[in-house]
Motif scaffolding. Structure first.
Motif: not given
Length: 124
Positions: A23-25, A34-35, A52-61, A65-66
């Protein structure tokens, strides 16, 4: 192993790192979208609490505001095939497909070049 491959000696990004890196690329103005639209497919996405794990981990990165949303289709095992089916039926597909001979002559960049050329020509 999917989230922390280094735990077993594989020095590669975990799944969450790979999602966030990809996403950052992309252009900054596209990143919120994209997020907000992460799609997980394949048999592994059916593991208990995987989404749920994907949501939690991506949310932490992700930037605060996204919004982070993760979608899993009803039958995630066949979604890649469905995507390929749609691509093969696209009118521009003959212009973007890469033959073995083209790949051997031009290398991996030929795929991006053909896709970009098709999009630019198709929008003019």
């Amino acid at each position: 192993m999917l989230f922390n491959p280094s735990d077993i000696g594989i020095q590669e990004m975990g799944l969450t790192e790979a999602i966030v890196f990809a996403i950052r690329q992309c252009p900054i103005n596209m990143q919120p979208h994209l997020f907000n639209n992460i799609v997980i497919i394949g048999g592994s996405s059916k593991f208990q609490n995987f989404k749920e794990r994907i949501i939690r981990d991506v949310r932490s990165c992700a930037p605060d505001e996204f919004t982070v949303n993760v979608y899993r289709p009803e039958d995630p095992v066949v979604e890649a095939w469905k995507g390929g089916q749609l691509l093969a039926g696209w009118s521009e597909y003959p212009n973007i497909r890469v033959t073995k001979a083209e790949y051997e002559e031009h290398g991996a960049n030929i795929s991006s070049k053909k896709l970009n050329d098709s999009i630019i020509i198709g929008n003019t």
